[in-house]
Scaffold this active site. Structure first.
Site, PDB file in Angstrom:
ATOM      1  N   HIS A 256     -28.987  -4.916  22.968  1.00 45.44           N
ATOM      2  CA  HIS A 256     -30.282  -4.232  22.916  1.00 45.44           C
ATOM      3  C   HIS A 256     -30.034  -2.845  22.317  1.00 45.44           C
ATOM      4  O   HIS A 256     -30.086  -1.833  23.016  1.00 45.44           O
ATOM      5  CB  HIS A 256     -30.867  -4.127  24.331  1.00 45.44           C
TER       6      HIS A 256
ATOM      7  N   LYS B 104     -45.701 -24.468  17.444  1.00 37.30           N
ATOM      8  CA  LYS B 104     -45.916 -25.633  16.579  1.00 37.30           C
ATOM      9  C   LYS B 104     -44.604 -26.149  16.009  1.00 37.30           C
ATOM     10  O   LYS B 104     -44.601 -27.092  15.224  1.00 37.30           O
ATOM     11  CB  LYS B 104     -46.854 -25.260  15.433  1.00 37.30           C
TER      12      LYS B 104
ATOM     13  N   ARG C  57     -37.683  -9.391  19.146  1.00 36.85           N
ATOM     14  CA  ARG C  57     -37.045  -9.714  20.433  1.00 36.85           C
ATOM     15  C   ARG C  57     -37.069 -11.225  20.607  1.00 36.85           C
ATOM     16  O   ARG C  57     -38.073 -11.880  20.313  1.00 36.85           O
ATOM     17  CB  ARG C  57     -37.781  -9.046  21.601  1.00 36.85           C
TER      18      ARG C  57
ATOM     19  N   ARG D 259     -42.131  -1.750  27.527  1.00 35.22           N
ATOM     20  CA  ARG D 259     -41.685  -0.487  26.949  1.00 35.22           C
ATOM     21  C   ARG D 259     -41.244  -0.628  25.498  1.00 35.22           C
ATOM     22  O   ARG D 259     -41.645   0.171  24.643  1.00 35.22           O
ATOM     23  CB  ARG D 259     -40.509   0.101  27.759  1.00 35.22           C
ATOM     24  N   THR D 260     -40.406  -1.610  25.212  1.00 35.86           N
ATOM     25  CA  THR D 260     -39.864  -1.716  23.857  1.00 35.86           C
ATOM     26  C   THR D 260     -40.977  -1.966  22.848  1.00 35.86           C
ATOM     27  O   THR D 260     -41.059  -1.296  21.815  1.00 35.86           O
ATOM     28  CB  THR D 260     -38.810  -2.837  23.782  1.00 35.86           C
TER      29      THR D 260
END
Length: 306
Positions: free
Chosen positions: A132, A83, A104, A54-55
């Site tokens: 959030h 890496k 995120r 969703r985000t």
């Protein structure tokens, strides 16, 4: 040169700024055609070191509906972090290519590190079990549109209150408004952290704890369900034992107010029965829609376009 405005925690926004963002989102919902070119030639970088549906999709849809473009990655495995590249270096690089960044990360505090390096606005799209803020803005827009204000109601927060970053951010926002009463519903192992309770006490917030949803539901104007998050547990045994602690079904809803609204940040697992989806009090998919519009408002605000 104007100072860069970031959004790391919901408390980075004043009450007046939150109200302003809600007003912008309301206007976008009423007049979407007026905003379709406002981010023309602007680019959003979505740096998602942790999976999201969703985000990430709502940020992408938000920027596209504003006429902008999106670049980035949806999983750490498809970035140079595999890496050994640091978060700071990734963000500096992304700032060379984009006008604004949504990030995120599974580690608490990662967006704070990123914000110290970026030359463009950065939005915390979720950092571990910490905060959030854009989900909180989504929740606030939903409450505003369904209840009309951010004052004078009782909200029940149910499920994983220990690791639930959406719960922590929503409490941080709502305890700044008048006459909001909190009912905290969770098993003992997943109670709200003490530091959050200390913040609530310092703000003069009214709160009480319950272990049974059935005991709390008659009092509620808003029920905010959350899932028990498997990814936050250190062992499978504890997760399995607690994952089905609360399941909302039509039988439990018989004791609820007719105008109570049911919210959930999604994804749900077992905590809301599918039979509840057709109940007029269910707002969680509408909540997901609100996420697109409030993120459109936030992008415009942080870019100085509204």
């Amino acid at each position: 040169m104007n100072e860069i405005k970031n959004l790391i925690n919901i408390t980075d926004l004043s009450v007046q700024e939150i109200d302003h963002l809600v007003e912008i989102a309301d206007d976008i919902m009423a007049r979407p055609e007026a905003y379709q070119d406002t981010c023309s030639h602007k680019k959003l970088a979505t740096l998602f070191f942790e999976p999201s549906t969703r985000t990430r999709l709502s940020f992408t849809a938000a920027m596209m509906e504003l006429g902008g473009n999106v670049l980035g990655f949806s999983d750490a495995s498809s970035s140079s972090s595999t890496k050994g590249e640091s978060v700071a270096d990734t963000v500096i690089m992304a700032g060379c290519y984009a006008d604004i960044i949504a990030m995120r990360h599974p580690k608490e505090g990662a967006p704070v590190v990123a914000a110290g390096k970026t030359i463009v606005p950065i939005i915390n799209a979720g950092d571990g079990g910490h905060f959030h803020p854009t989900q909180t803005l989504t929740d606030l827009l939903t409450i505003h549109r369904k209840k009309g204000s951010f004052t004078n109601f009782t909200i029940g927060l149910c499920g994983d209150l220990m690791f639930g970053r959406t719960v922590h951010s929503l409490i941080e926002a709502l305890m700044r408004y008048e006459n909001v009463r909190f009912i905290l519903i969770s098993p003992r192992e997943l109670k709200l952290p003490e530091y959050m309770k200390e913040k609530m006490n310092a703000a003069g917030a009214v709160w009480v704890e319950y272990e049974k949803l059935e005991d709390a539901i008659p009092e509620l104007d808003i029920l905010y369900m959350t899932r028990v998050q498997k990814e936050r547990f250190f062992n499978e045994e504890d997760y399995v034992r607690l994952r089905d602690s609360y399941i909302l079904d039509l039988e439990k809803l018989e004791a609820a107010k007719d105008d109570m609204i049911i919210m959930h940040p999604l994804p749900r697992v077992n905590e809301i029965a599918v039979e509840v989806d057709n109940d007029p009090r269910a707002c969680y998919f509408y909540q997901a829609l609100c996420g697109k519009y409030i993120r459109m408002a936030l992008i415009l605000y942080l870019l100085g376009l509204k």
